[in-house]
Design an enzyme around this catalytic site. Structure first.
Site, PDB file in Angstrom:
ATOM      1  N   LYS A  98       0.791  -1.026   0.018  1.00  0.00           N
ATOM      2  CA  LYS A  98      -0.009   0.051  -0.146  1.00  0.00           C
ATOM      3  C   LYS A  98       0.754   1.404   0.043  1.00  0.00           C
ATOM      4  O   LYS A  98       2.174   1.365   0.982  1.00  0.00           O
ATOM      5  CB  LYS A  98      -0.943  -0.242   1.145  1.00  0.00           C
ATOM      6  N   ASP A 142       1.918   5.929  -0.073  1.00  0.00           N
ATOM      7  CA  ASP A 142       1.774   6.863   1.210  1.00  0.00           C
ATOM      8  C   ASP A 142       1.287   7.846  -0.437  1.00  0.00           C
ATOM      9  O   ASP A 142       2.690   8.748  -0.409  1.00  0.00           O
ATOM     10  CB  ASP A 142       1.937   6.953   2.049  1.00  0.00           C
ATOM     11  N   GLU A 191       2.509   1.467   4.812  1.00  0.00           N
ATOM     12  CA  GLU A 191       1.349   1.704   4.837  1.00  0.00           C
ATOM     13  C   GLU A 191       0.748   0.606   5.775  1.00  0.00           C
ATOM     14  O   GLU A 191      -0.276   0.660   5.866  1.00  0.00           O
ATOM     15  CB  GLU A 191       0.911   2.455   4.062  1.00  0.00           C
TER      16      GLU A 191
END
Length: 346
Positions: free
Chosen positions: A55, A57, A197
């Site tokens: 994930k 950012d 993340e």
């Protein structure tokens, strides 16, 4: 007549997948509704049903090359060509001349994606300002929606990713998003230990759906989401600009207060926010219900801020929130409280 670069790639698809192809709509129309992931607490992934990506950012960007022109679009359809000209150049130099890709633009700091650093590029539209910012960006592409005039959204994800790897040439600032095919729980634990993340889990055989779907799951290491700015407090002591931002999210058509954030700002950010908020002042609170903050100043609920926090309290307030930056790729009316779909949701 020379065949398009992508023609051979599509010819290599199995017959059952070629039957899923259809003539694509114009690139900008196909990119108008990106697929969105659902927050989830699920950890029990087994077999090869899912694949896992880091994930990132950053900001979601869908890119269209069509008719000799490259267009970068935010998830709300805003043009971003002037903000990330090096990405436009990299896509314009591709041998493949007709495609729509989905991905995320990020900036790195100490080996990690850093939204606060990326924010120094967001909103810049003059090339000299972009270059003077000193912020280098990377565009991680993770999906392919259109190739050589064909709509690929009904193909399984693994097939789309295979085509994506071969359709483009990857050199800075363009990168292919790596993925793993197993070990979701272990990968998430490792991601959290690295300070990332989290992960995105995606159904390997899923199609590309123009909506929020449980075929893509957000597996987060910590809490964090977007909130609408509805007001602020005055600074105290030696602080400048403002004391805290007053935050909310939409629920049942109303803006519900979720608390205030007073950390994560530097002096420049405080002064810049105050100047912007002063131009948005209103007399009445935009929040539903009372907000008991002494000396609160109200603003039109038009700005969206990215906030990190540890947890929600029982009364729906944020615990230990920290400001990360403003988002111009999210509509205020779309900001709601993200709730996990549950550990066994699919």
């Amino acid at each position: 007549m020379t065949r398009p670069v992508a023609a051979g790639l599509l010819d290599e698809l199995p017959a059952e997948q070629r039957r899923l192809l259809r003539r694509a709509r114009p690139g900008a129309e196909l990119a108008a509704q990106p697929m969105l992931a659902t927050l989830s607490e699920r950890r029990d992934f087994s077999g090869e049903e899912w694949l896992f990506e880091r994930k990132l950012d950053g900001v979601r960007v869908l890119s269209v090359r069509e008719g000799g022109q490259v267009t970068l679009l935010s998830r709300t359809g805003r043009r971003l060509d002037a903000t990330y000209p090096e990405v436009v150049d990299a896509l314009g130099e591709q041998a493949c001349a007709d495609f729509t890709v989905d991905g995320e633009i990020v900036a790195f700091s100490r080996g990690r994606t850093d939204f606060a650093r990326l924010q120094q590029r967001m909103g810049l539209t003059r090339r000299q300002d972009v270059e003077a910012s000193g912020v280098t960006v990377t565009y991680y592409v993770f999906d392919l929606l259109r190739l050589d005039g064909q709509d690929l959204t009904r193909l399984p994800l693994r097939a789309r990713k295979s085509l994506l790897r071969r359709a483009l040439t990857y050199r800075s600032p363009l990168r292919s998003t790596p993925h793993r095919n197993a070990g979701g729980a272990e990968l998430l634990a490792d991601s959290c230990a690295r300070g990332w993340e989290g992960l995105i889990a995606k159904r390997a055989d899923g199609d590309y759906q123009p909506r929020r779907s449980r075929d893509w799951l957000k597996l987060k290491c910590s809490q964090g989401q977007e909130f609408v700015v509805g007001g602020f407090t005055e600074p105290a002591g030696s602080r400048v600009g403002l004391g805290a931002l007053l935050l909310g999210h939409h629920e049942g058509g109303r803006l519900r207060y979720a608390g205030k954030v007073g950390t994560g700002f530097d002096r420049r950010t405080l002064l810049g926010l105050r100047e912007r908020l002063d131009g948005m002042r209103v007399d009445r609170s935009p929040f539903d219900g009372p907000v008991r903050e002494a000396g609160a100043r109200w603003v039109r609920p038009e700005l969206v801020a990215q906030i990190d926090f540890t947890e929600w309290t029982r009364d729906g307030m944020l615990r230990h929130p920290r400001y990360l930056g403003l988002r111009d790729d999210k509509k205020p009316e779309d900001v709601v409280r993200e709730r996990p779909s549950g550990p066994t949701a699919v």
